[in-house]
Design a protein around this motif. Structure first.
Motif, PDB file in Angstrom:
ATOM      1  N   PRO A 110       5.767   4.965  -7.223  1.00  0.00           N
ATOM      2  CA  PRO A 110       5.100   6.124  -8.522  1.00  0.00           C
ATOM      3  C   PRO A 110       5.794   6.009  -9.255  1.00  0.00           C
ATOM      4  O   PRO A 110       6.663   5.588 -10.148  1.00  0.00           O
ATOM      5  CB  PRO A 110       5.947   7.721  -7.867  1.00  0.00           C
ATOM      6  CG  PRO A 110       7.051   7.129  -6.903  1.00  0.00           C
ATOM      7  CD  PRO A 110       6.585   5.771  -6.402  1.00  0.00           C
ATOM      8  N   CYS A 139      -1.423   7.769   1.470  1.00  0.00           N
ATOM      9  CA  CYS A 139      -1.275   6.692   0.190  1.00  0.00           C
ATOM     10  C   CYS A 139      -2.990   8.022  -0.435  1.00  0.00           C
ATOM     11  O   CYS A 139      -3.368   8.445   0.687  1.00  0.00           O
ATOM     12  CB  CYS A 139      -1.356   5.529   0.599  1.00  0.00           C
ATOM     13  SG  CYS A 139      -3.009   5.168   0.881  1.00  0.00           S
ATOM     14  N   ALA A 143       1.903   9.845  -3.224  1.00  0.00           N
ATOM     15  CA  ALA A 143       2.205   8.291  -3.060  1.00  0.00           C
ATOM     16  C   ALA A 143       0.899   7.326  -3.928  1.00  0.00           C
ATOM     17  O   ALA A 143      -0.423   7.700  -3.343  1.00  0.00           O
ATOM     18  CB  ALA A 143       1.633   7.841  -1.784  1.00  0.00           C
ATOM     19  N   MET A 184       2.459  12.071  -8.427  1.00  0.00           N
ATOM     20  CA  MET A 184       3.756  11.056  -7.051  1.00  0.00           C
ATOM     21  C   MET A 184       4.645  10.512  -7.151  1.00  0.00           C
ATOM     22  O   MET A 184       5.132  10.510  -8.055  1.00  0.00           O
ATOM     23  CB  MET A 184       2.186   9.810  -7.052  1.00  0.00           C
ATOM     24  CG  MET A 184       0.274   9.914  -7.273  1.00  0.00           C
ATOM     25  SD  MET A 184       0.082   8.560  -7.000  1.00  0.00           S
ATOM     26  CE  MET A 184      -1.680   9.091  -6.383  1.00  0.00           C
ATOM     27  N   LYS A 186       5.962   8.948  -3.957  1.00  0.00           N
ATOM     28  CA  LYS A 186       6.753   8.068  -3.375  1.00  0.00           C
ATOM     29  C   LYS A 186       5.647   6.673  -3.259  1.00  0.00           C
ATOM     30  O   LYS A 186       4.683   7.040  -3.901  1.00  0.00           O
ATOM     31  CB  LYS A 186       6.328   8.977  -1.330  1.00  0.00           C
ATOM     32  CG  LYS A 186       7.092  10.183  -1.174  1.00  0.00           C
ATOM     33  CD  LYS A 186       6.201  11.106   0.005  1.00  0.00           C
ATOM     34  CE  LYS A 186       6.326  12.062   0.227  1.00  0.00           C
ATOM     35  NZ  LYS A 186       6.097  12.680   1.632  1.00  0.00           N
ATOM     36  N   CYS A 188       4.120   3.456  -1.595  1.00  0.00           N
ATOM     37  CA  CYS A 188       3.301   2.663  -1.181  1.00  0.00           C
ATOM     38  C   CYS A 188       2.983   1.640  -0.707  1.00  0.00           C
ATOM     39  O   CYS A 188       3.727   0.798  -1.428  1.00  0.00           O
ATOM     40  CB  CYS A 188       1.874   3.502  -1.958  1.00  0.00           C
ATOM     41  SG  CYS A 188       0.793   2.529  -0.874  1.00  0.00           S
TER      42      CYS A 188
END
Length: 797
Positions: A110, A139, A143, A184, A186, A188
């Motif tokens: 991120p 996602c 993410a 974001m 997190k 992916c």
């Protein structure tokens, strides 16, 4: 600017792309793949180039990595069962080729810098290409997610929110990118595949690969096995289950394809038979020279004989009596230090330049050694046309075969022969006691086939040594017409099955297959042949011969176990199969019991004693070829363990048996002569087993340095030898079959991975006394399995 995508060029006008399909790889299978993908990034993070704040690893990298190739195979296998795959085959055809250099696993962190829109051609030229982008994690919201454009969308780049397992399908010309926003938090994880129609490849896979030096593809078809093609390899078939390997050519082959391969095998086998027809026996040579003076005329003039060995000693009296031949002396590596023989003195090869002579007569029963001696003479300045291999004289080959057939007749005078055992030198799966229990000595003939003189046969049997004259083998089989032919030997003997079947087609054929090379079809033929020191054509012969043996033998014996292995290698029309643990036989166990003794001292107060009865090549050879096939180096891991744990190691190198080879292994000998790691020459098996029982554990904890299908199935010789000696085992889970047995019987330590951390953790669980009880129980189990195998073999005799 928004650009309309012309799908009519490939007949895709009605296809709605991009399209999202849910659960293309369902949980929990997807969770397992995600876990392995994370581990792959842990390994590759150190040297892969960051892309847009994340990482990507091409799938061809993973396919060449034994630890992570399962990610690719498993993912494609599961994906081929999905609705997304069904959708794609309507556009690309029933089989899809995934381009592994263009396909990749991706980790997008991120808060990374925005990426530009891009298109992927998938390395497929003008072919239609579909991209399959599958999310392994949530996602598009918390993410990074996928952005694509499409003529159905009103914006240039629409963000797609996807759940784990969702797959977006779009064509090669669709601009797309990973969307990253400041909100974001997190990462992916995703897998991206690029697929195109496989029809052209499947029509002629070998020709297609020859034109593409960088091509690596994995072909998937609905409800069928996948085909992996690589510029580094031959065609190889893999089933949807990871680790199960099929023949190079699949069950969908045509009869014509099989016929072509067997015709090629017949050609190569005929060449092998013609390569060395003669039998190099000095007594036969002496008789030949006495009986055929025209051949002896080629030896006229002043001659030296090289070297002074068994052959020269036997043939010199005959040479001395030839009226046109004058013997000047002996050429030998001992030179003038050689004691005179029959009045002839020795001279070094390099001193020949100071002498006047017409010929150097090379007399050696080993053809390989004859070649080496000839090369030494040429290097010393001797003209090649002055060097004569006595056993190469015209007419000798046929004479030697007739001479040996006379010996055969004398053997047959002792009674009829029902069984022939073709036996090559080296390790065998069935020991002498097992052979005795199967083949009665009074009705069995052993035909010893070897490249090196010095036959070792089984006492009590009639035996004839043919050296490596396959022409003589055929003549013997045709004369004897046995009811059964059994073979014992390494991979370079498996093409004998073709010779047997064509010379005595009615005989029952039992083939003991010690090592399997066909299963290594992915490994490049040229590199494999170069490492083994053989021509590529000979490697082709070995592989075709192995396939023929599996198809045409009545019974195959090998040291590979389990239903998975049976399914992997045996066709419906192939041989029956029985596995067998080498060395685990009652007479050997009884001898080992007499030597059973635990390591001295209290394991709690002394270093743990670990032995590795391995087979190593030299350190120089390892450095020259990091993909060495028959070996690995355990020392780096041992050094780290010895520095952190109370352990000591002894390494007995089966690839280093004699003092003459010390120069090749000098680095090991000097570096590991003292301290916690000790290096030793290898020992004969009978001498090694009593030594093993003095240790706490036998070492099998190693990574295999090439991608080989054996680990899940094979019972390694070392594993069986340790069990024979009653020695608990340290084994990595990669050797799945062995690890399962060790765990089942509490017969040692099972290490999750061959790393320092995992091995240290296993060593701290060491309990040699308890594990010694377990290994004895495992040995009894193996013996009972072998008894059942012998009963199965008897059904074919």
């Amino acid at each position: 600017m928004h650009r309309s995508i012309d799908k009519t060029a490939f007949g895709w006008a009605e296809a709605r792309m991009p399209s999202i399909f849910q659960d293309s790889v369902p949980s929990p299978f997807r969770d397992d793949i995600l876990d392995r993908v994370r581990k792959a990034f842990d390994k590759y993070r150190m040297y892969r180039t960051p892309v847009g704040g994340g990482m990507h690893v091409p799938l061809h990298e993973l396919m060449s990595d034994p630890d992570f190739r399962g990610i690719v195979i498993d993912h494609v296998s599961q994906f081929s069962k999905s609705e997304a795959f069904d959708f794609s085959v309507r556009l690309l055809g029933p089989s899809i080729a995934f381009h592994l250099s263009a396909s990749r696993i991706t980790l997008q962190e991120p808060a990374a810098a925005p990426q530009p829109l891009s298109r992927n051609t998938g390395g497929a030229g003008d072919r239609p290409v579909l991209c399959f982008w599958m999310a392994l994690t949530e996602c598009g919201e918390d993410a990074p997610g996928l952005q694509v454009t499409d003529d159905r969308m009103k914006t240039d780049a629409a963000a797609l929110r996807m759940a784990p397992g969702d797959c977006a399908v779009f064509d090669r010309s669709t601009p797309h990118r990973l969307q990253v926003t400041p909100a974001m938090t997190k990462p992916c994880y995703s897998i991206e595949l690029h697929g195109f129609p496989a029809e052209e490849i499947l029509r002629d896979p070998d020709r297609w690969m020859l034109d593409r030096a960088d091509a690596e593809v994995l072909i998937a078809s609905k409800g069928r096995q996948g085909i992996y093609l690589s510029h580094k390899s031959l065609t190889r078939i893999v089933t949807p289950q990871r680790g199960i390997f099929q023949f190079v050519h699949a069950e969908n082959e045509t009869g014509a394809e099989r016929h072509d391969r067997e015709r090629r095998l017949a050609e190569l086998a005929a060449q092998a038979v013609a390569e060395k027809p003669e039998v190099r026996i000095p007594q036969a040579m002496a008789a030949f020279l006495e009986r055929f003076p025209n051949a002896a005329a080629a030896l006229s003039g002043r001659c030296y004989v090289c070297p002074l060995g068994v052959d020269a000693r036997a043939v010199l009296p005959t040479l001395e009596n030839l009226p046109q031949t004058g013997i000047l002396g002996l050429v030998d590596r001992q030179g003038s230090a050689l004691p005179p023989f029959r009045g002839h003195h020795g001279i070094l090869p390099q001193d020949l330049g100071n002498q006047a002579f017409d010929r150097v007569l090379v007399a050696h029963s080993w053809a390989v050694r004859t070649g080496e001696l000839t090369a030494q003479l040429v290097a010393a300045g001797v003209a090649p046309d002055k060097i004569i291999d006595l056993y190469g004289l015209p007419g000798y080959a046929d004479f030697s075969i007739d001479w040996m057939l006379d010996e055969l007749e004398s053997l047959l005078g002792d009674g009829p022969v029902d069984h022939v055992l073709l036996r090559a030198p080296g390790s065998h799966i069935l020991g002498q006691a097992a052979v005795r229990s199967l083949l009665p000595p009074e009705r069995t003939l052993i035909v010893q086939v070897e490249d090196h003189p010095g036959t070792t046969t089984i006492p009590g049997y009639r035996a004839i040594s043919v050296q490596s004259s396959l022409k003589l083998v055929l003549r013997i089989l045709q004369r004897v017409k046995p009811r059964t032919v059994m073979t014992q030997g390494w991979a370079n003997t498996y093409f004998w099955s073709h010779l047997i079947k064509t010379s005595v087609p009615d005989a029952t054929m039992i083939v003991e297959m010690y090592d399997l090379w066909l299963a290594m079809a992915e490994y490049p033929v040229a590199r494999f042949a170069a490492f083994c020191g053989i021509p590529e054509q000979r490697m082709e012969l070995f592989r075709l011969g192995e396939e023929y043996a599996f198809r045409h033998a009545d019974l195959v014996i090998s040291k590979r176990f389990g239903e998975e292995w049976r399914k992997a290698v045996l066709h419906a029309d192939g041989a029956a199969y029985t596995p067998y643990f080498p060395h685990i036989e009652e007479d050997l166990i009884e001898a080992a019991r007499l030597a059973d003794r635990p390591a001295g001292g209290n394991a709690d107060s002394r270093p743990l004693a670990i032995v590795d009865a391995t087979a190593l090549v030299s350190a120089d050879r390892m450095r020259q070829g990091p993909d060495v096939l028959v070996s690995y180096s355990p020392f780096a891991l041992m050094e780290q363990l010895a520095a952190t744990e109370p352990v000591r190691f002894d390494v007995f190198n089966g690839g280093h048996r004699y003092a003459d080879d010390d120069r090749h292994f000098a680095e090991y000998m000097s570096r590991y002569d003292l301290g916690a790691i000790r290096y030793h020459r290898g020992l004969p098996h009978a001498d090694l087993v009593p030594r093993l029982s003095g240790y706490d554990y036998g070492w099998l904890n190693f990574p295999i340095p090439f991608d080989h299908p054996d680990p899940p199935f094979v019972a390694l010789n070392r594993m069986a030898t340790y069990a024979l000696a009653g020695l608990p085992i340290i084994v990595t889970k990669r050797l799945r079959f062995t690890a399962d047995l060790v765990q089942r019987f509490n017969a040692g330590l099972v290490v999750a991975e061959a790393t320092v951390e995992e091995t240290r953790a296993a060593l701290r669980r060491a309990d040699p006394a308890a594990h010694r009880v377990g290994i004895i129980a495992l040995r009894d189990f193996m013996l009972n399995e072998n008894r059942r195998a012998l009963e199965a073999i008897r059904q074919f005799l």
